[in-house]
Scaffold this active site. Structure first.
Site, PDB file in Angstrom:
ATOM      1  N   SER A 115      43.345  52.678  60.746  1.00 16.34           N
ATOM      2  CA  SER A 115      42.206  53.312  60.802  1.00 16.34           C
ATOM      3  C   SER A 115      42.736  54.321  62.050  1.00 16.34           C
ATOM      4  O   SER A 115      43.740  54.057  62.495  1.00 16.34           O
ATOM      5  CB  SER A 115      41.289  52.828  61.366  1.00 16.34           C
ATOM      6  OG  SER A 115      40.171  53.657  62.005  1.00 16.34           O
TER       7      SER A 115
ATOM      8  N   TYR B 240      36.688  46.120  66.240  1.00 18.93           N
ATOM      9  CA  TYR B 240      37.424  47.066  65.232  1.00 18.93           C
ATOM     10  C   TYR B 240      38.613  47.640  65.719  1.00 18.93           C
ATOM     11  O   TYR B 240      39.697  47.641  65.069  1.00 18.93           O
ATOM     12  CB  TYR B 240      36.359  48.065  64.521  1.00 18.93           C
ATOM     13  CG  TYR B 240      36.964  48.897  63.367  1.00 18.93           C
ATOM     14  CD1 TYR B 240      36.740  48.374  62.200  1.00 18.93           C
ATOM     15  CD2 TYR B 240      37.178  50.036  63.558  1.00 18.93           C
ATOM     16  CE1 TYR B 240      37.257  49.011  61.048  1.00 18.93           C
ATOM     17  CE2 TYR B 240      37.770  51.168  62.346  1.00 18.93           C
ATOM     18  CZ  TYR B 240      37.642  50.442  61.016  1.00 18.93           C
ATOM     19  OH  TYR B 240      38.213  51.162  60.049  1.00 18.93           O
TER      20      TYR B 240
END
Length: 271
Positions: A155, A168
């Protein structure tokens, strides 16, 4: 250029919908047969709806619509033995494996002080242990095939700090490092390993429920919200955009690219 991965077989996790489905269909459109895996059941702690067996069936239909074979399996990437059973069985049917796309993941945005031990544990278990399990069951088949490509979906949060998602962000930095570490050891088998770092995408994970949770965190502390701004004048990208990067890394066009981070991120990591 048609047939960019013709004759190859790819494994995609988290393939029932969203990014995983887009990757599977794009690879099939360029000639690959695809092993599509998803838990197709409740995801731990998330704010968005989980994928269903019907979603995975739809991915199979879309792959077959491209004239390619699809072998589907339901497995939780946290379960190494279950994942290995599905992948080994599918490779037995399709004859080989050339590409591994470790895509399955979850995101549970919260302000730092609202993150529970369960949220932290579940995020690391799915995103990090799940990616490790995927590579561990897939890489032996790539060795047997004489080489291949492993693509780890990280990401923008794996290149730059992103607020309101400590677990995350930690997980996506971890898989970025994992990709590099695997690349160093698997290179002797002509296996390339790279990570992909998208910005925000229009998927189930990025749906209204998750955006609402992010908004709640941002309301407590608005200033870091600017860190989500893309450099290009787009608010969000599509999974099909990121699938183009996955296709490139799966193809021989990237045959000398390994241990790198590729970022179809609209410039968010440089802003």
């Amino acid at each position: 250029m048609a047939g960019r991965v013709a004759g190859k077989v790819a494994l995609v996790t988290g393939a029932a919908r969203g990014q995983g489905r887009a990757d599977a269909v794009r690879l099939a459109a360029e000639g690959a047969d695809v092993v599509v895996v998803d838990v197709c059941g409740p995801l731990p702690g998330v704010d968005y709806a989980s994928a269903t067996p019907a979603d995975l069936d739809e991915t199979v239909r879309l792959v077959e619509q491209q004239g390619r074979r699809a072998v589907a399996g339901q497995a939780d990437v946290r379960d190494l033995d279950a994942l290995r059973s599905v992948v080994d069985g599918a490779v037995g049917q399709l004859g080989r494996l050339d590409v591994v796309v470790a895509n399955a993941g979850i995101c549970i945005p919260r302000a730092w002080h609202r993150i529970t031990p369960e949220i932290f544990r579940d995020t690391l278990d799915v995103n990090v242990a799940g990616a490790w399990n995927t590579i561990m069951v897939g890489a032996p088949h790539l060795v047997a095939a004489g080489g291949g490509s492993v693509i780890v979906i990280s990401s923008a949060a794996g290149l730059k700090v992103q607020p309101f998602m400590v677990p995350y962000t930690a997980s996506k930095w971890a898989v970025r490092g994992m990709a590099k570490a695997f690349a160093a050891e698997l290179a002797q088998h002509s296996i390339r390993v790279n990570s992909v770092h998208p910005t925000g995408m229009a998927t189930g994970m990025g749906s209204g429920a998750m955006q609402a949770a992010l908004g709640e965190a941002m309301a407590e502390n608005p200033r870091p919200g600017a860190m989500f701004t893309n450099m290009l004048p787009v608010e969000i990208t599509a999974p099909e955009d990121v699938a183009e990067t996955v296709l490139f890394l799966a193809s021989d066009e990237s045959r000398f690219i390994t241990a790198h981070e590729i970022a179809p991120d609209a410039g968010v990591t440089e802003y």
